[in-house]
Scaffold this motif. Structure first.
Motif, PDB file in Angstrom:
ATOM      1  N   ALA A   6      59.474  10.427  17.098  1.00 18.26           N
ATOM      2  CA  ALA A   6      60.374  11.516  17.464  1.00 18.26           C
ATOM      3  C   ALA A   6      60.239  12.659  16.463  1.00 18.26           C
ATOM      4  N   ALA A   7      60.174  12.319  15.183  1.00 15.90           N
ATOM      5  CA  ALA A   7      60.013  13.355  14.161  1.00 15.90           C
ATOM      6  C   ALA A   7      58.688  14.082  14.360  1.00 15.90           C
ATOM      7  N   ASN A   8      57.650  13.327  14.657  1.00 11.18           N
ATOM      8  CA  ASN A   8      56.359  13.957  14.898  1.00 11.18           C
ATOM      9  C   ASN A   8      56.394  14.818  16.155  1.00 11.18           C
ATOM     10  N   ASP A   9      57.097  14.344  17.191  1.00 14.90           N
ATOM     11  CA  ASP A   9      57.246  15.139  18.402  1.00 14.90           C
ATOM     12  C   ASP A   9      57.931  16.460  18.082  1.00 14.90           C
ATOM     13  N   GLU A  10      58.982  16.390  17.282  1.00 12.97           N
ATOM     14  CA  GLU A  10      59.711  17.611  16.912  1.00 12.97           C
ATOM     15  C   GLU A  10      58.796  18.591  16.185  1.00 12.97           C
ATOM     16  N   LEU A  11      57.980  18.081  15.281  1.00  9.28           N
ATOM     17  CA  LEU A  11      57.044  18.928  14.537  1.00  9.28           C
ATOM     18  C   LEU A  11      56.031  19.561  15.496  1.00  9.28           C
ATOM     19  N   LEU A  12      55.491  18.756  16.409  1.00  6.74           N
ATOM     20  CA  LEU A  12      54.522  19.276  17.376  1.00  6.74           C
ATOM     21  C   LEU A  12      55.156  20.341  18.275  1.00  6.74           C
ATOM     22  N   ARG A  29      48.861  12.946  25.063  1.00 11.98           N
ATOM     23  CA  ARG A  29      48.220  11.667  24.733  1.00 11.98           C
ATOM     24  C   ARG A  29      49.267  10.611  24.373  1.00 11.98           C
ATOM     25  N   ARG A  30      50.261  11.014  23.640  1.00 11.14           N
ATOM     26  CA  ARG A  30      51.306  10.114  23.178  1.00 11.14           C
ATOM     27  C   ARG A  30      52.191   9.589  24.307  1.00 11.14           C
ATOM     28  N   HIS A  31      52.514  10.473  25.229  1.00  8.02           N
ATOM     29  CA  HIS A  31      53.512  10.135  26.251  1.00  8.02           C
ATOM     30  C   HIS A  31      52.933   9.792  27.622  1.00  8.02           C
ATOM     31  N   LEU A  32      51.644  10.014  27.820  1.00  8.19           N
ATOM     32  CA  LEU A  32      51.024   9.711  29.116  1.00  8.19           C
ATOM     33  C   LEU A  32      51.224   8.259  29.555  1.00  8.19           C
ATOM     34  N   PRO A  33      50.974   7.269  28.699  1.00  9.82           N
ATOM     35  CA  PRO A  33      51.110   5.886  29.180  1.00  9.82           C
ATOM     36  C   PRO A  33      52.506   5.568  29.724  1.00  9.82           C
ATOM     37  N   ALA A  34      53.552   5.992  29.041  1.00  6.93           N
ATOM     38  CA  ALA A  34      54.916   5.696  29.495  1.00  6.93           C
ATOM     39  C   ALA A  34      55.241   6.420  30.798  1.00  6.93           C
ATOM     40  N   ALA A  70      68.030  16.653  23.039  1.00  3.59           N
ATOM     41  CA  ALA A  70      67.678  15.246  23.214  1.00  3.59           C
ATOM     42  C   ALA A  70      66.282  15.062  22.649  1.00  3.59           C
ATOM     43  N   GLN A  71      65.887  13.822  22.445  1.00  5.37           N
ATOM     44  CA  GLN A  71      64.525  13.567  21.996  1.00  5.37           C
ATOM     45  C   GLN A  71      63.565  14.003  23.091  1.00  5.37           C
ATOM     46  N   PHE A  72      62.374  14.374  22.699  1.00  6.40           N
ATOM     47  CA  PHE A  72      61.375  14.816  23.666  1.00  6.40           C
ATOM     48  C   PHE A  72      61.115  13.743  24.722  1.00  6.40           C
ATOM     49  N   GLY A  73      61.024  12.481  24.315  1.00  3.73           N
ATOM     50  CA  GLY A  73      60.785  11.389  25.253  1.00  3.73           C
ATOM     51  C   GLY A  73      61.878  11.284  26.304  1.00  3.73           C
ATOM     52  N   THR A  74      63.106  11.487  25.904  1.00  5.28           N
ATOM     53  CA  THR A  74      64.237  11.451  26.835  1.00  5.28           C
ATOM     54  C   THR A  74      64.152  12.629  27.794  1.00  5.28           C
ATOM     55  N   TRP A  75      63.851  13.797  27.266  1.00  5.49           N
ATOM     56  CA  TRP A  75      63.702  15.005  28.087  1.00  5.49           C
ATOM     57  C   TRP A  75      62.572  14.818  29.092  1.00  5.49           C
ATOM     58  N   LEU A  76      61.459  14.256  28.641  1.00  2.62           N
ATOM     59  CA  LEU A  76      60.314  14.026  29.510  1.00  2.62           C
ATOM     60  C   LEU A  76      60.645  12.983  30.586  1.00  2.62           C
ATOM     61  N   ILE A 139      66.297  -1.188  35.479  1.00  3.25           N
ATOM     62  CA  ILE A 139      65.148  -2.009  35.868  1.00  3.25           C
ATOM     63  C   ILE A 139      63.845  -1.321  35.450  1.00  3.25           C
ATOM     64  N   VAL A 140      63.740  -0.023  35.703  1.00  2.04           N
ATOM     65  CA  VAL A 140      62.525   0.715  35.349  1.00  2.04           C
ATOM     66  C   VAL A 140      62.352   0.767  33.831  1.00  2.04           C
ATOM     67  N   LEU A 141      63.437   1.003  33.111  1.00  2.00           N
ATOM     68  CA  LEU A 141      63.333   1.033  31.650  1.00  2.00           C
ATOM     69  C   LEU A 141      62.889  -0.323  31.102  1.00  2.00           C
ATOM     70  N   ARG A 142      63.409  -1.387  31.683  1.00  2.00           N
ATOM     71  CA  ARG A 142      63.094  -2.734  31.187  1.00  2.00           C
ATOM     72  C   ARG A 142      61.672  -3.155  31.551  1.00  2.00           C
ATOM     73  N   PHE A 143      61.284  -2.972  32.810  1.00  2.00           N
ATOM     74  CA  PHE A 143      60.001  -3.502  33.257  1.00  2.00           C
ATOM     75  C   PHE A 143      58.862  -2.487  33.229  1.00  2.00           C
ATOM     76  N   ALA A 144      59.087  -1.268  33.691  1.00  2.00           N
ATOM     77  CA  ALA A 144      57.996  -0.289  33.716  1.00  2.00           C
ATOM     78  C   ALA A 144      57.694   0.236  32.316  1.00  2.00           C
ATOM     79  N   GLU A 145      58.762   0.493  31.553  1.00  2.00           N
ATOM     80  CA  GLU A 145      58.541   1.038  30.216  1.00  2.00           C
ATOM     81  C   GLU A 145      58.530  -0.043  29.142  1.00  2.00           C
ATOM     82  N   GLY A 146      58.900  -1.270  29.513  1.00  2.00           N
ATOM     83  CA  GLY A 146      58.828  -2.390  28.581  1.00  2.00           C
ATOM     84  C   GLY A 146      59.811  -2.321  27.431  1.00  2.00           C
ATOM     85  N   LEU A 147      60.926  -1.633  27.641  1.00  2.00           N
ATOM     86  CA  LEU A 147      61.904  -1.505  26.563  1.00  2.00           C
ATOM     87  C   LEU A 147      62.758  -2.764  26.455  1.00  2.00           C
ATOM     88  N   GLN A 148      63.151  -3.084  25.231  1.00  2.00           N
ATOM     89  CA  GLN A 148      64.074  -4.181  24.976  1.00  2.00           C
ATOM     90  C   GLN A 148      65.497  -3.696  25.266  1.00  2.00           C
TER      91      GLN A 148
END
Length: 180
Positions: A6-12, A29-34, A70-76, A139-148
């Motif tokens: 997240a810190a690196n995202d903010e810098l970028l 490159r960082r966020h494409l897989p998710a 919000a964090q870039f990942g959340t916004w995306l 369901i998507v967060l748990r299985f598609a994104e693999g989050l705990q």
């Protein structure tokens, strides 16, 4: 989830806003897989790459107005959800061609996907469209994104027990004929 990306995202993002548009390649490159996994979980296979591309084009256009609330990942993720909804809105407006039998469709898919796997994906997408949005999201967060569960709790601002309860309700809300 670590604070470092997240810190690196903010810098970028700061560098991007300062005129260095090439740093968007690193965000991509960082966020494409998710993003790709999330879209693949809910969109028919033949349209996944197009919708993924639309998400990143929209992100590129909108990034100058990103305020960092919000964090870039959340916004995306939110942008991805909007593009998925837009996909289904546009699809329902168009005259849909008749569905191709699964056996014919498999002839156009790489040999890595078996008939059973494709049937499971189709059944899962159909079932996901039938459950409430808040259930679909967990369901998507748990299985598609693999989050705990603790990561989902942090991301959604809910406590851990609330997320686990929501997940149990989501699983129990699936249509009974999903396994058939």
């Amino acid at each position: 989830m670590t604070a470092q990306p997240a810190a690196n995202d903010e810098l970028l993002i700061r560098q991007f806003k300062d005129g260095n548009s090439s740093v968007f390649n690193e965000l991509y490159r960082r966020h494409l897989p998710a993003v790709y996994r999330r879209i693949r979980f809910v969109i028919p296979e033949e349209d996944v790459e197009d919708v993924t591309q639309e998400v990143f084009l929209a992100a590129l256009k909108s990034l100058p107005s990103f305020r960092g609330e919000a964090q870039f990942g959340t916004w995306l993720r939110t942008l991805t959800n909007h593009k998925v909804a837009e996909y289904y809105r546009n699809r329902s407006r168009k005259q849909e061609p008749p569905q191709v039998p699964l056996s014919d469709a498999l002839n156009h898919i790489d040999g890595n996907a078996s008939t059973a796997v494709m049937e499971e994906r189709i059944a899962l997408r159909k079932a996901l469209r039938q459950i409430p949005v808040q259930y679909r999201e967990v369901i998507v967060l748990r299985f598609a994104e693999g989050l705990q569960f603790n990561e989902i709790a942090e991301l959604t601002g809910k406590n851990l027990e609330a997320v686990k309860s929501l997940f149990r309700r989501a699983i129990s809300s699936f249509p009974n004929n999903l396994a058939e």
